[in-house]
Design a protein around this motif. Structure first.
Motif, short mmCIF file in Angstrom:
data_model
loop_
_atom_site.label_atom_id
_atom_site.label_comp_id
_atom_site.label_asym_id
_atom_site.label_seq_id
_atom_site.Cartn_x
_atom_site.Cartn_y
_atom_site.Cartn_z
N PRO A 180 0.83 -1.22 0.00
CA PRO A 180 0.00 0.00 0.00
C PRO A 180 0.86 1.26 0.00
CG PRO A 180 0.13 -0.91 2.20
CD PRO A 180 0.83 -1.89 1.32
N PRO A 181 0.27 2.40 -0.38
CA PRO A 181 1.04 3.66 -0.36
C PRO A 181 1.63 3.91 1.03
CG PRO A 181 -1.04 3.96 -1.50
CD PRO A 181 -1.11 2.60 -0.87
N LEU A 182 2.82 4.50 1.04
CA LEU A 182 3.63 4.60 2.25
C LEU A 182 3.27 5.83 3.09
CD1 LEU A 182 6.10 3.57 3.92
CD2 LEU A 182 7.52 5.05 2.46
N THR A 183 2.95 5.59 4.35
CA THR A 183 2.92 6.68 5.33
C THR A 183 4.36 7.12 5.57
OG1 THR A 183 0.91 5.91 6.43
CG2 THR A 183 2.40 7.27 7.72
N THR A 184 4.59 8.42 5.58
CA THR A 184 5.97 8.88 5.69
C THR A 184 6.03 10.25 6.35
OG1 THR A 184 8.03 9.17 4.41
CG2 THR A 184 6.01 10.00 3.41
N ILE A 185 7.24 10.62 6.75
CA ILE A 185 7.49 11.96 7.26
C ILE A 185 7.97 12.81 6.09
CG2 ILE A 185 8.81 13.35 8.89
CD1 ILE A 185 6.84 11.39 10.21
N ARG A 186 7.16 13.80 5.73
CA ARG A 186 7.52 14.63 4.59
C ARG A 186 8.64 15.59 4.97
NH1 ARG A 186 6.60 19.69 2.39
NH2 ARG A 186 6.79 19.68 0.11
N GLN A 187 9.74 15.45 4.27
CA GLN A 187 10.84 16.41 4.37
C GLN A 187 10.64 17.42 3.23
OE1 GLN A 187 15.70 16.43 4.74
NE2 GLN A 187 14.72 14.64 3.88
N PRO A 188 10.61 18.72 3.51
CA PRO A 188 10.32 19.69 2.45
C PRO A 188 11.54 19.91 1.55
CG PRO A 188 10.74 20.83 4.51
CD PRO A 188 10.78 19.36 4.83
N ILE A 189 11.87 18.89 0.77
CA ILE A 189 13.13 18.88 0.02
C ILE A 189 13.17 20.01 -1.00
CG2 ILE A 189 14.65 17.49 -1.42
CD1 ILE A 189 13.26 15.00 -0.25
N ALA A 247 6.54 17.02 8.26
CA ALA A 247 5.11 16.81 8.48
C ALA A 247 4.77 15.35 8.21
CB ALA A 247 4.28 17.72 7.57
N LEU A 248 3.92 14.77 9.02
CA LEU A 248 3.46 13.40 8.84
C LEU A 248 2.44 13.35 7.70
CD1 LEU A 248 3.24 10.42 9.92
CD2 LEU A 248 1.33 11.26 11.33
N VAL A 249 2.66 12.42 6.75
CA VAL A 249 1.73 12.19 5.65
C VAL A 249 1.21 10.76 5.81
CG1 VAL A 249 1.42 12.08 3.15
CG2 VAL A 249 2.98 13.77 4.14
N VAL A 250 -0.08 10.61 6.13
CA VAL A 250 -0.66 9.30 6.43
C VAL A 250 -1.23 8.69 5.16
CG1 VAL A 250 -2.36 8.05 7.81
CG2 VAL A 250 -1.18 10.04 8.78
N ARG A 251 -0.78 7.45 4.88
CA ARG A 251 -1.30 6.70 3.73
C ARG A 251 -1.61 5.26 4.18
NH1 ARG A 251 3.28 9.32 0.91
NH2 ARG A 251 2.48 11.19 -0.15
N GLY A 252 -1.68 4.37 3.22
CA GLY A 252 -2.18 3.04 3.48
C GLY A 252 -1.33 2.15 4.35
N SER A 253 -0.03 2.41 4.47
CA SER A 253 0.84 1.51 5.23
C SER A 253 0.59 1.56 6.73
CB SER A 253 2.31 1.81 4.94
OG SER A 253 2.68 3.09 5.43
N THR A 254 -0.20 2.53 7.18
CA THR A 254 -0.64 2.57 8.58
C THR A 254 -2.14 2.83 8.62
OG1 THR A 254 -0.15 4.94 8.77
CG2 THR A 254 1.59 3.40 9.45
N ALA A 255 -2.86 2.26 7.66
CA ALA A 255 -4.26 2.60 7.46
C ALA A 255 -5.12 2.28 8.66
CB ALA A 255 -4.80 1.86 6.24
N PRO A 256 -6.13 3.10 8.94
CA PRO A 256 -7.11 2.74 9.97
C PRO A 256 -7.73 1.39 9.65
CG PRO A 256 -7.41 5.01 9.28
CD PRO A 256 -6.41 4.40 8.34
#
Length: 348
Positions: free
Chosen positions: A289-298, A328-337
């Motif tokens: 599933p799409p990855l939950t990740t910490i967005r670094q403002p690259i 910033a935390l970006v929530v996706r499917g890899s930690t889905a509710p």
């Protein structure tokens, strides 16, 4: 009274133990000398207070010189592509051209000497910590320098652009804890760069604060998917007990490698293993599933590096500034509710 002895190029050469012609080439930034010879000559010139009135010192005195160099060890990966996009757009808006310069391993072709010969107004060095000799060459040439995401702590006099790495690690841990994770895997990077250490430290500290008795298995990989897959496989074998697993990888590529190891172990994301990465590069959303990740403002970091450098080019004193942009935390499917242990798992 006798006047003070004039410091000549010959005296610098004598002090450095080289010929006059060699000393001249070293001070002019020519690329046909070893790093050791250049360093000896520069140190000798600095110690003696040598100046060469009228000589070109690398950057034109014309303040309209419109070239900025962006230095990386390599280009064309997801991180540097984002930096280049942000830096190029901002440079163009400020009427500068951006030149991509590679930090080559050949000491005979060092980037400061190439930069000094082409009228560069300023330099951004990304993911590379310049040596004292390289910094001295830039300072002598009057070329301002900004570090972008330095791999180690920068000397106090150097300006750097970075992100809130430790806070990002804390956010990853808090999110996994909120999702019900009870056992944890942390995949750190090797070499152990400043930003990787901060991410791991923040994550482990947050877990220990909230769940002191939780098992945390720390493994390291070479910042690649292949290395992370092997490291994750080892960590899964080390885990004891039962309960949802929370996994944090120090970049998205390593998180992708962890997906493979999790599948090979007969587990699934996010059913048995909740995964959080770091960076939010383009590929993170295309994982399954799409990855939950910490967005670094690259991209924004690249833009901020250009704006900060242009301030220095225009005469501002930026020495020692450490500019941090927030993660910033970006929530996706890899930690889905709905994953086991999540408070929402009982809801349809």
């Amino acid at each position: 009274m006798s006047s003070p002895r004039r410091i000549t190029l010959a005296r610098v050469a004598e002090e450095a133990g080289v010929s006059v012609s060699t000393a001249s080439r070293a001070l002019r930034g020519r690329g046909d000398l070893s790093a050791d010879v250049r360093t000896r000559v520069l140190h000798a010139a600095a110690a003696l207070g040598y100046t060469s009135a009228g000589e070109s010192r690398g950057r034109p005195r014309d303040p309209t010189a419109g070239v900025i160099d962006l230095v990386f060890g390599n280009f064309h990966d997801p991180y540097t592509d984002e930096v280049v996009a942000g830096a190029r757009t901002t440079a163009a808006a400020l009427r500068y051209d951006l030149v991509l310069t590679t930090d080559r391993p050949d000491a005979e072709d060092d980037w400061p000497h190439r930069i000094r010969t082409r009228g560069t107004a300023g330099v951004i060095v990304g993911l590379v910590m310049p040596t004292a000799a390289q910094v001295a060459l830039m300072r002598e040439a009057g070329i301002p320098l900004v570090l972008l995401d330095p791999p180690s702590e920068a000397p106090a006099a150097l300006t750097s652009i970075r992100t809130t790495d430790r806070a990002g690690g804390v956010s990853a841990a808090e999110h996994l804890l909120a999702r019900g994770a009870e056992r944890f895997i942390v995949i750190g990077g090797t070499p152990s760069y400043r930003f990787g250490r901060a991410r791991v430290d923040g994550f482990i500290s947050a877990v220990r604060t909230d769940l002191p008795e939780a098992q945390v298995v720390r493994v390291d990989a070479d910042w690649s998917a292949i290395g992370a897959a092997a490291a994750c496989a080892r960590a899964l074998r080390e885990l004891n007990g039962a309960g949802p697993i929370g996994l944090f990888a120090c970049n998205d590529e390593m998180a992708a490698g962890a997906y493979r190891a999790i599948a090979d172990a007969g587990l699934a994301v996010p059913r048995e293993v909740l995964v959080v990465g770091f960076d939010d590069v383009r590929g993170a959303r295309w994982l399954h599933p799409p990855l939950t990740t910490i967005r670094q403002p690259i991209r924004e970091m690249g833009a901020a590096a250009v704006r900060t450098l242009v301030r220095a080019i225009e005469g501002a004193d930026i020495a020692g500034e450490a500019i941090e942009l927030p993660t910033a935390l970006v929530v996706r499917g890899s930690t889905a509710p709905g994953a086991p242990g999540d408070p929402a798992s009982s809801h349809p």
